[in-house]
Scaffold this active site. Structure first.
Site: not given
Ligand code: ACM
Length: 265
Positions: A39, A111, A144
């Site tokens: 990330e 995200k 993540c």
């Protein structure tokens, strides 16, 4: 067969050029169908404000220094590279993942579930969970903390993902074991590429947990990096194993779902 790999390293905050150099060094001579970087691999993780991060963010069209360097690298590795990156969108910054090959950006994912202080510089992702294809394999991206929400991996799997590419900057201790269940319950492969090292900002420090891993459709660990240190680990997989959702002789992970029994909002 399809070669996948994780590329664990320690991005330097606000030093895109150094991060490109590290990835180039680590991938010298590597050939793979799919490689996954951590990330925010262009910019590093801890930032106070969007204004601080903005000079290091780039457009999702692949024209910026980081994604264009990765496109050139993908020409050498011979496949797709998935990376986390700080993306400059029209409305603000996103904590995104991009899949690039030698020619273009195949897809950008923003995200969905922002973790803690990420909510200051970044806007919540608005792309949703989608699939792209490469050499017949169906690949989906999440970033993540998305792992903590089973709906993320489930949505990718229901949309047909065989392989989940999962760039991460993990600080909590649960993902590497939690992803075993994500893979098992969806019968998918997952490549979680984490970073390692410590970042400090305004007196607060975060230590990232490394231990990047490649899991198969039964949640078995095919490869795992150390907690610290650069690593490039490759595995041969058969993505079509993820098309078999049967459990024993009478159950099917997707066929036996009963959406009418689930709370859905
Ligand atoms: C995280 O989502 N970077 C913990």
């Amino acid at each position: 067969m399809f070669t996948v790999g994780l590329v664990q390293f320690c991005p330097v905050r606000y030093d895109v050029r150094a991060n490109v150099a590290t990835v180039e060094r680590l991938l010298a001579g590597v050939r793979a169908d799919l490689l996954v970087l951590p990330e925010l691999a262009n910019s590093g993780y801890m930032v106070a404000t969007a204004a601080d991060l903005d000079p290091y963010a780039e457009l999702g069209d692949g024209s910026g220094p980081f994604l264009s360097a990765l496109r050139q690298l993908a020409a050498r590795t011979g496949g797709v590279i998935v990376t986390g990156f700080a993306e400059r969108g029209r409305a603000g910054l996103y904590n995104s993942a991009a899949a690039v090959d030698a020619d273009r950006v195949l897809q950008v994912y923003r995200k969905t579930h922002l973790f803690q202080d990420e909510q200051d510089p970044f806007l919540p992702g608005d792309t949703g969970f989608r699939i792209f294809e490469h050499r017949g394999a169906r690949i989906g991206m999440m970033v993540c903390f998305d792992w903590f929400f089973p709906e993320a991996a489930r949505t990718l799997a229901l949309r047909g993902a065989q392989v989940i590419a999962h760039p991460a900057n993990l600080v909590l201790p649960w993902c590497q074991t939690g992803m075993v269940t994500r893979c098992l319950e969806n019968a998918v492969f997952a490549i979680t590429t984490n970073r390692y090292g410590t970042e400090t900002l305004n007196g607060k420090s975060l230590t990232f947990t490394g231990a990047s891993q490649i899991l198969d459709t039964k949640g078995r660990r095919l490869a795992q990096a150390d907690v610290e240190g650069d690593a490039v680990l490759l595995c041969e997989i058969d993505p079509t194993a993820a098309d078999d959702k049967r459990i024993g002789t009478r159950n099917d992970l997707f066929g036996d779902r009963r959406p009418g029994m689930y709370f859905d909002r």
